[in-house]
Design an enzyme around this catalytic site. Structure first.
Site, mmCIF file in Angstrom:
data_model
loop_
_atom_site.group_PDB
_atom_site.id
_atom_site.type_symbol
_atom_site.label_atom_id
_atom_site.label_comp_id
_atom_site.label_asym_id
_atom_site.label_seq_id
_atom_site.Cartn_x
_atom_site.Cartn_y
_atom_site.Cartn_z
ATOM 1 N N ALA A 1 0.828 -1.215 0.000
ATOM 2 C CA ALA A 1 0.000 0.000 0.000
ATOM 3 C C ALA A 1 0.854 1.253 0.000
ATOM 4 O O ALA A 1 0.495 2.264 0.586
ATOM 5 C CB ALA A 1 -0.915 -0.020 1.221
ATOM 6 N N ASP B 1 -5.056 -2.266 -3.280
ATOM 7 C CA ASP B 1 -6.111 -1.512 -3.966
ATOM 8 C C ASP B 1 -7.229 -2.395 -4.521
ATOM 9 O O ASP B 1 -7.915 -2.010 -5.461
ATOM 10 C CB ASP B 1 -5.502 -0.619 -5.073
ATOM 11 C CG ASP B 1 -4.808 -1.402 -6.174
ATOM 12 O OD1 ASP B 1 -4.747 -2.642 -6.101
ATOM 13 O OD2 ASP B 1 -4.324 -0.746 -7.130
ATOM 14 N N ARG C 1 -30.812 13.981 16.396
ATOM 15 C CA ARG C 1 -29.361 14.171 16.554
ATOM 16 C C ARG C 1 -28.828 13.192 17.594
ATOM 17 O O ARG C 1 -29.603 12.510 18.259
ATOM 18 C CB ARG C 1 -29.083 15.632 16.887
ATOM 19 C CG ARG C 1 -29.312 16.525 15.647
ATOM 20 C CD ARG C 1 -29.267 17.980 15.982
ATOM 21 N NE ARG C 1 -28.043 18.324 16.686
ATOM 22 C CZ ARG C 1 -27.914 19.403 17.461
ATOM 23 N NH1 ARG C 1 -28.948 20.217 17.644
ATOM 24 N NH2 ARG C 1 -26.782 19.648 18.068
ATOM 25 N N ASN D 1 -3.680 -10.740 -14.190
ATOM 26 C CA ASN D 1 -3.151 -10.936 -12.842
ATOM 27 C C ASN D 1 -3.967 -10.072 -11.882
ATOM 28 O O ASN D 1 -4.033 -8.863 -12.043
ATOM 29 C CB ASN D 1 -1.670 -10.520 -12.855
ATOM 30 C CG ASN D 1 -1.127 -10.276 -11.455
ATOM 31 O OD1 ASN D 1 -1.601 -10.855 -10.489
ATOM 32 N ND2 ASN D 1 -0.117 -9.400 -11.371
ATOM 33 N N GLU E 1 3.241 -6.864 -18.154
ATOM 34 C CA GLU E 1 2.493 -5.666 -17.753
ATOM 35 C C GLU E 1 1.892 -4.983 -18.970
ATOM 36 O O GLU E 1 2.456 -5.034 -20.072
ATOM 37 C CB GLU E 1 3.423 -4.701 -16.996
ATOM 38 C CG GLU E 1 3.838 -5.205 -15.641
ATOM 39 C CD GLU E 1 2.642 -5.566 -14.764
ATOM 40 O OE1 GLU E 1 1.711 -4.745 -14.646
ATOM 41 O OE2 GLU E 1 2.629 -6.677 -14.206
ATOM 42 N N ARG F 1 -3.036 8.113 -10.412
ATOM 43 C CA ARG F 1 -4.230 8.171 -11.257
ATOM 44 C C ARG F 1 -5.493 8.539 -10.476
ATOM 45 O O ARG F 1 -6.507 8.871 -11.059
ATOM 46 C CB ARG F 1 -4.422 6.826 -11.986
ATOM 47 C CG ARG F 1 -3.348 6.549 -13.023
ATOM 48 C CD ARG F 1 -3.312 5.089 -13.454
ATOM 49 N NE ARG F 1 -2.590 4.242 -12.511
ATOM 50 C CZ ARG F 1 -2.422 2.925 -12.647
ATOM 51 N NH1 ARG F 1 -2.941 2.308 -13.698
ATOM 52 N NH2 ARG F 1 -1.741 2.223 -11.760
ATOM 53 N N GLY G 1 8.129 0.511 -7.490
ATOM 54 C CA GLY G 1 7.376 -0.638 -7.968
ATOM 55 C C GLY G 1 7.042 -1.668 -6.904
ATOM 56 O O GLY G 1 7.597 -1.677 -5.801
HETATM 57 C C1 UD1 Z 1 -0.418 -4.362 -10.614
HETATM 58 C C2 UD1 Z 1 0.319 -5.541 -11.244
HETATM 59 C C3 UD1 Z 1 -0.508 -6.041 -12.431
HETATM 60 C C4 UD1 Z 1 -1.878 -6.449 -11.953
HETATM 61 C C5 UD1 Z 1 -2.567 -5.327 -11.185
HETATM 62 C C6 UD1 Z 1 -3.799 -5.853 -10.517
HETATM 63 C C7 UD1 Z 1 2.681 -5.122 -10.857
HETATM 64 C C8 UD1 Z 1 3.974 -4.755 -11.481
HETATM 65 N N1 UD1 Z 1 1.634 -5.127 -11.679
HETATM 66 O O1 UD1 Z 1 -0.498 -3.332 -11.572
HETATM 67 O O2 UD1 Z 1 0.134 -7.153 -13.044
HETATM 68 O O3 UD1 Z 1 -2.682 -6.850 -13.046
HETATM 69 O O4 UD1 Z 1 -1.702 -4.789 -10.174
HETATM 70 O O5 UD1 Z 1 -4.541 -4.839 -9.898
HETATM 71 O O6 UD1 Z 1 2.637 -5.414 -9.682
HETATM 72 N N2 UD1 Z 1 2.888 -0.417 -4.628
HETATM 73 C C9 UD1 Z 1 3.783 -0.235 -3.612
HETATM 74 N N3 UD1 Z 1 4.988 0.352 -3.886
HETATM 75 C C10 UD1 Z 1 5.313 0.766 -5.133
HETATM 76 C C11 UD1 Z 1 4.394 0.588 -6.177
HETATM 77 C C12 UD1 Z 1 3.176 -0.023 -5.899
HETATM 78 O O7 UD1 Z 1 3.494 -0.593 -2.465
HETATM 79 O O8 UD1 Z 1 6.424 1.290 -5.305
HETATM 80 C C13 UD1 Z 1 1.590 -1.020 -4.335
HETATM 81 C C14 UD1 Z 1 0.442 -0.099 -4.651
HETATM 82 O O9 UD1 Z 1 0.123 0.682 -3.515
HETATM 83 C C15 UD1 Z 1 -0.666 -1.055 -5.060
HETATM 84 C C16 UD1 Z 1 0.062 -2.278 -5.565
HETATM 85 O O10 UD1 Z 1 1.409 -2.158 -5.140
HETATM 86 O O11 UD1 Z 1 -1.476 -1.442 -3.968
HETATM 87 C C17 UD1 Z 1 0.023 -2.359 -7.086
HETATM 88 O O12 UD1 Z 1 0.517 -1.167 -7.623
HETATM 89 P P1 UD1 Z 1 -0.220 -0.431 -8.824
HETATM 90 O O13 UD1 Z 1 0.580 0.762 -9.196
HETATM 91 O O14 UD1 Z 1 -1.653 -0.238 -8.504
HETATM 92 O O15 UD1 Z 1 -0.057 -1.543 -9.932
HETATM 93 P P2 UD1 Z 1 -0.917 -1.790 -11.237
HETATM 94 O O16 UD1 Z 1 -0.411 -0.950 -12.321
HETATM 95 O O17 UD1 Z 1 -2.340 -1.734 -10.930
HETATM 96 CA CA CA Z 2 -3.522 -1.220 -9.170
#
Ligand code: UD1
Ligand code: CA
Length: 467
Positions: A13, A114, A345, A181, A166, A19, A90
């Site tokens: 998280a 998320d 209230r 995924n 991805e 976005r 990432g």
């Molecule tokens: C990610 C997956 C994708 C999948 C999708 C599902 C990766 C590389 N890709 O993409 O294959 O289909 O989720 O919903 O994982 N986060 C961190 N630290 C970071 C970056 C992200 O904790 O540096 C956490 C975010 O808070 C989030 C999760 O990792 O909860 C996924 O990150 P997000 O940027 O939402 O990935 P997606 O592009 O949705």
């Molecule tokens: Ca996501």
């Protein structure tokens, strides 16, 4: 002695959630009244893990504080460890930051922070399959109508898992793959640690992808399983406000379905806003445009007309809430009637058969059995007995500019219209109050209290005819 296999959950998280275009960190956005992260923590808790790790980064302090304050409310009893990811590069680096945490366990269930629609049952099945198949890693794959934005699951010719690509890196052919995924995985902790060391930055943003660890584990000749579920909606990842609204709609429809299964009548389920914790008895009728939120319990055979708003309240059986009624942190006994446009209230209590009608406001007051406050009144800091009739426009003047004071109205008092009670003041049982009175002193039992200027008539001082 063989140590027992230990399982933990790790929730990612820390991401920026760019976005969302919001100043609120993404994990704190609410879906049906609970932050996204709250839903994920609750599902994690129901697996009874040895510990839950939460990787925080963007807005770390806010996320940590908000979540810590609410853990008890959410029933989280597993130890929760917050891990800070300083370099937000990432999902792979998020898990790397959590290495010291996961190495204490044999098996780790990793969840993106998320996906609030995830289902406990699916997570259980994932863990069971992982163990039964002695897998090195397992990923939840679902086939979705619109796979854009998600990582695609690429399979070998024989159907086995090959890799995850991805969206940002996918070619036109790969983009056509509808199996995605979900961002929910089970890993053998030791294999995951090794694979994390081998990650290299990928894609336009040079990120470390957690998803790449699966192919790396496969290259170690360990089994990587794709666990499929047909309920693809549970994998919805929230990256934008539109997806937030979509998740909310799906969760609301799940709640509505459950209530209807239990015998509640929803006239228009998709226009009714009911939080997941709410309990409602059979044959209660809920009209469109109603909000029933928080820890609310509603009994059987009630009617909630349109525009009713109820939060954190208890409503007993056979209660009618007419249009526009607003109830907060209050208790309503059976056979009461409220509204149209009544306002309870916090800390208001309506005893059996009480009525609070048009444009009346009640605050921190008890309205006794069968008592009526039917028109345009304000009753605050009041203890009212049974069988009291309150005339239209009656006001308790409970505030002297500094302190709040009590009004006590005993059983069977009859109050005329447009009366003011200047608190603290007591009206004893069976007393009557003349219309238009401003009552400042105790009115004894069975007596008439009247406090208003006598009428004066001055002849020929009226409007002149033909003027
Ligand atoms: C990610 C997956 C994708 C999948 C999708 C599902 C990766 C590389 N890709 O993409 O294959 O289909 O989720 O919903 O994982 N986060 C961190 N630290 C970071 C970056 C992200 O904790 O540096 C956490 C975010 O808070 C989030 C999760 O990792 O909860 C996924 O990150 P997000 O940027 O939402 O990935 P997606 O592009 O949705
Ligand atoms: Ca996501």
């Amino acid at each position: 002695m063989v140590a027992q296999k230990k399982r933990c959950v790790l929730i990612l998280a820390a991401g920026k959630g760019t976005r969302m275009k919001s100043s609120l960190p993404k994990p704190l956005h609410a879906v049906c009244g609970t932050p996204i992260l709250g839903h994920i923590l609750k599902a994690s808790q129901s697996l009874n893990p040895a510990a839950i790790g939460v990787v925080v980064g963007h807005g770390a302090q806010t996320v940590l504080q908000t979540v810590q304050d609410r853990l008890a409310d959410w029933g989280i009893s597993a130890p929760v460890e917050f891990i800070e990811q300083t370099d937000l590069s990432g999902s792979g680096s998020a898990v790397k930051a959590a290495s010291p945490f996961i190495q204490k366990f044999d098996t780790v269930l990793i969840l993106n922070g998320d996906t609030p629609l995830l289902k406990t049952q699916t997570l259980c099945e994932m863990l069971n399959t992982f163990e039964a198949q002695q897998a090195g890693a397992l990923v939840l794959g679902v086939t979705v109508p619109d796979p854009s934005g998600y990582g695609r699951i690429v399979r070998q010719a024989n159907g086995d898992f090959q890799k995850i690509v991805e969206d940002a890196d996918a070619d036109a052919e790969t983009k056509k793959i509808a199996e995605i995924n979900s961002g929910m995985y089970v890993f053998d902790s030791a294999l995951l640690q090794t694979a994390l060391q081998q990650l290299t930055p990928q894609g336009p943003k040079h990120e470390y992808y957690l998803t790449d660890t699966l192919a790396l584990i496969k290259a170690q000749n360990r089994r990587v399983v794709v666990f499929n579920s047909t309920d693809y909606k549970q994998a919805l990842g929230i990256n934008s406000k539109a997806q937030l609204a979509q998740a909310q709609q799906i969760m609301r429809s799940r709640v509505a379905q459950k209530l209807m299964d239990e015998g509640v009548t929803l006239l228009q389920p998709d226009q009714t806003y009911i939080d997941p914790e709410v309990k409602i008895g059979a044959d209660t009728v809920i009209c469109p445009g109603t909000y029933i939120l928080g820890e609310t319990v509603i009994g059987k055979n009630c009617v909630l007309e349109g525009g009713v708003y109820i939060k954190d309240s208890q409503i007993a059986d056979n209660v009618t809430l007419k249009m526009g009624t607003y109830v907060e942190e209050s208790t309503v006994a059976e056979n009461c009637q409220l509204g149209p446009y009544a306002h309870l209230r916090p800390k208001s209590v309506l005893c059996k058969g009480a009525k609070v009608g048009n444009y009346s406001e009640i605050k921190k007051a008890v309205i006794g059995e069968g008592s009526k406050v039917n028109h345009l009144s304000y009753i605050g800091d009041t203890q009212m007995g049974a069988g009291v009739n309150v005339g239209a426009g009656t006001i308790t003047c409970n505030y002297d500019g500094k302190n709040k004071h009590q009004t006590i109205i005993e059983d069977h008092v009859f109050i005329g219209s447009n009366v003011n009670f200047v608190a603290p003041v007591t009206v004893r049982e069976y007393a009557k109050i003349g219309a238009g009175s401003t009552i400042t002193k105790e009115v004894p039992a069975e007596s008439l209290g009247i406090a208003r200027a006598r009428q004066v008539v001055l002849e020929n001082k009226g409007v002149k005819k033909n003027d």
